[in-house]
Design an enzyme around this catalytic site. Structure first.
Site, mmCIF file in Angstrom:
data_model
loop_
_atom_site.group_PDB
_atom_site.id
_atom_site.type_symbol
_atom_site.label_atom_id
_atom_site.label_comp_id
_atom_site.label_asym_id
_atom_site.label_seq_id
_atom_site.Cartn_x
_atom_site.Cartn_y
_atom_site.Cartn_z
ATOM 1 N N GLU A 88 -3.852 -6.026 0.974
ATOM 2 C CA GLU A 88 -2.558 -6.600 0.726
ATOM 3 C C GLU A 88 -2.293 -7.616 2.139
ATOM 4 O OE1 GLU A 88 -0.242 -5.281 -1.088
ATOM 5 O OE2 GLU A 88 -1.002 -3.705 -0.279
ATOM 6 N N GLY B 109 8.536 -1.896 -4.373
ATOM 7 C CA GLY B 109 6.902 -2.710 -3.985
ATOM 8 C C GLY B 109 6.473 -1.982 -5.351
ATOM 9 N N ASP C 170 0.750 -9.268 -8.752
ATOM 10 C CA ASP C 170 0.898 -8.321 -9.681
ATOM 11 C C ASP C 170 1.270 -8.933 -11.387
ATOM 12 O OD1 ASP C 170 2.219 -7.577 -6.858
ATOM 13 O OD2 ASP C 170 4.215 -8.310 -6.938
HETATM 14 C C1 GLA Z 1 3.919 -8.632 -3.306
HETATM 15 C C2 GLA Z 1 4.071 -10.753 -3.949
HETATM 16 C C3 GLA Z 1 1.893 -9.716 -4.111
HETATM 17 C C4 GLA Z 1 1.749 -9.953 -2.899
HETATM 18 C C5 GLA Z 1 2.069 -7.980 -2.287
HETATM 19 C C6 GLA Z 1 1.126 -8.324 -0.647
HETATM 20 O O1 GLA Z 1 3.883 -7.768 -4.245
HETATM 21 O O2 GLA Z 1 4.502 -10.204 -5.126
HETATM 22 O O3 GLA Z 1 1.936 -10.746 -4.596
HETATM 23 O O4 GLA Z 1 1.506 -11.150 -1.975
HETATM 24 O O5 GLA Z 1 3.497 -8.896 -2.094
HETATM 25 O O6 GLA Z 1 0.169 -7.692 -0.973
#
Ligand code: GLA
Length: 504
Positions: free
Chosen positions: A111, A215, A274
């Site tokens: 993360e 998230g 993502d």
């Molecule tokens: C969000 C961002 C990703 C990543 C996560 C943390 O989801 O879009 O690019 O940085 O937070 O891991």
């Protein structure tokens, strides 16, 4: 970050679920996780696997929107907004009809490492965004002038608000981006594929059941679904400029384009994770993604436990119901802190380009050039990269206890070094970590709320969920919906005839 300000509300299909899933699907109000929820979906079904999606209410299985249902909803909307028999522009032929799907994601570990070129280990989930539409391309005969796109689209959430945009290669992002920016910004990335002076006509409808603001990457799934749709319309022209590259891999280029759309059109400095997993996921597998090289390593969980006494696990996702806000102030601050930590590290080791290149020894050597906060941020990223690589190996070995320890350590580091957790998420993680049968639990995604991911012995999962429900409510007064999930496939097309996935 402006995107907080857009209220999307809940969609009807989600409302069907809200009775049993409380607020999990009801918060559509976040900056980054903007998707477009399904409205008026016509049917849902109950999964055969009792554990696949539990409701946070009384441990009954909860209906999940089927892919067919989402596609049908989008098609019906399309029929309402557009006359299917008419081409986008009269003289524009041929017209392509396509249905594109892109999933949300859960990150098992790794993360806040992607934007410094590190490692992540996510997988795609069953919740997805579906785009149903038609499009056509008019290729310029003389190859002069700018290419342009005329885009008309509607979301299931706004039945009376059809949006129309005309963009050219010199269009610039809105200063006040909203959810349409995810769509328009993505289409913009494909103008470069056409011969100069060409025109794209697109009309489509969007549905989604990716929970927003949790998230789980509803915004990436929107971008990637739109991208996959546009590619189908462009046909042989799609990725024209990238095809010459030796390692040309469409899901990778798509992910980069969608990330660019989000960075430049939506004011969100997100990393690549993502979009990459939504675009490239393999059914049944996690992916170890090297976010610098953008290399994908398919990672399958072992079919047997390494230690015979350890039961096989399942993955439970639980929602703190605290609004996740990556595009709010804190995410860009973390990005900036990583950069200043890197600048300090360069003083002791000029070979370091991003935090990905640094070791803890470098961090100790550079301590005098860093603030305490920068030291902590760098510590998180460097140790998290190591944990992520290790987790891949342990997953493949079936060493669930070790994977769980790495997840627990990851959470502690996110909480203490990176400071992206919050009180409620810590409570949720604590409840899970102390429950018998749980291997490990941590915050997943950008943080400041959102969901946790827990690896738990299959036999204990039902009890864990009941326990989470009552304990979390007792400790915070907040409901906590949850579901059991498994890795599913990334962006793909559905047949326009029967809505079945077109594989390959
Ligand atoms: C969000 C961002 C990703 C990543 C996560 C943390 O989801 O879009 O690019 O940085 O937070 O891991």
């Amino acid at each position: 970050m402006h995107l907080f300000r857009f209220l999307f509300g809940s969609a009807l299909i989600l409302l069907q679920l809200v009775t049993t899933t409380n607020n999990f699907f009801a918060h559509g109000f976040y900056n980054k996780d903007i998707g477009v929820s399904v409205k008026g979906a016509t049917k849902s079904t109950t999964r055969a696997n009792k554990l696949l999606l539990s409701n946070g209410g009384d441990n009954r299985s909860t209906p999940i929107t089927t892919m067919e249902s989402k596609a049908q909803t989008a098609k019906e909307l399309f029929g309402k907004y557009f006359d299917e028999t008419r081409s986008t522009e009269e003289e524009v032929i041929p017209v392509t009809t396509a249905i594109a799907v892109a999933p949300g994601r859960v990150n098992l570990i790794g993360e806040h490492t992607d934007y410094t070129g590190g490692f992540v280990l996510p997988f795609a989930i069953d919740y997805s965004t579906v785009v149903y539409g038609q499009g056509s391309v008019k290729v310029s005969a003389d190859g002069n002038g700018e290419s342009k796109a005329k885009i008309s689209f509607a979301s299931a959430l706004f039945p009376d608000s059809l949006k129309t945009f005309e963009i050219t290669e010199s269009s610039t992002p809105s200063e006040t981006p909203d959810w349409t920016s995810y769509v328009v910004g993505t289409v913009f990335q494909y103008l470069q594929d056409l011969p100069k002076g060409s025109e794209i006509g697109l009309k489509f409808c969007i549905t989604s059941d990716v929970p927003q603001g949790s998230g789980l990457s509803s915004s990436a799934s929107l971008e990637v679904a739109v991208g996959r749709f546009v590619e189908t319309v462009l046909g042989e022209y799609a990725f024209a400029s990238d095809r010459k590259q030796e390692d040309f891999f469409p899901p990778k280029v798509r992910a980069l384009r969608c990330q660019k759309a989000e960075n430049e059109w939506c004011n969100s400095p997100c990393g690549i994770m993502d979009q990459a997993i939504s675009s490239a996921a393999t059914n049944g597998s996690l992916m170890l993604i090297d976010c610098r090289a953008l290399e994908f390593k398919v990672t399958e969980m072992a079919k047997e436990s390494l230690m015979l006494e350890d039961p096989m696990p399942v993955i439970v996702v639980a929602n703190s119901n605290i609004k996740h806000s990556i595009g709010g102030g804190e995410y860009p601050i973390r990005v900036a802190q990583c950069k200043s930590a890197t600048d300090a590290l360069k003083k002791v080791n000029p070979d370091i380009v991003t935090l990905r290149d640094a070791t803890m020894e470098d961090v100790e050597n550079a301590k005098e050039y860093m603030t305490e906060v920068e030291y902590n941020r760098a510590t998180h990223v460097i140790t998290e990269n190591d944990r992520t690589i290790q987790a891949k190996e342990e997953l493949e070995q079936g060493d669930w206890k070790r994977v769980g320890e790495l997840m627990n350590d990851s959470h502690a580091s996110m909480r203490d070094n990176y400071e992206v957790s919050c009180k409620e998420v810590d409570i949720l993680v604590d409840i899970a970590q102390n429950f018998p049968g749980v291997y490990g639990s941590r915050l997943t995604g950008g943080g400041f709320g959102g969901c946790t991911v827990t690896l738990v012995a299959e036999d204990s999962a039902e009890e864990l969920m009941a326990h989470i429900k009552s304990e979390y409510k007792e400790k915070t007064g907040i409901d906590c919906p949850y579901f059991v999930t498994r890795p599913t496939r990334g962006a793909h097309l559905l047949s326009v005839k029967d809505f079945k996935p077109i594989v390959g």
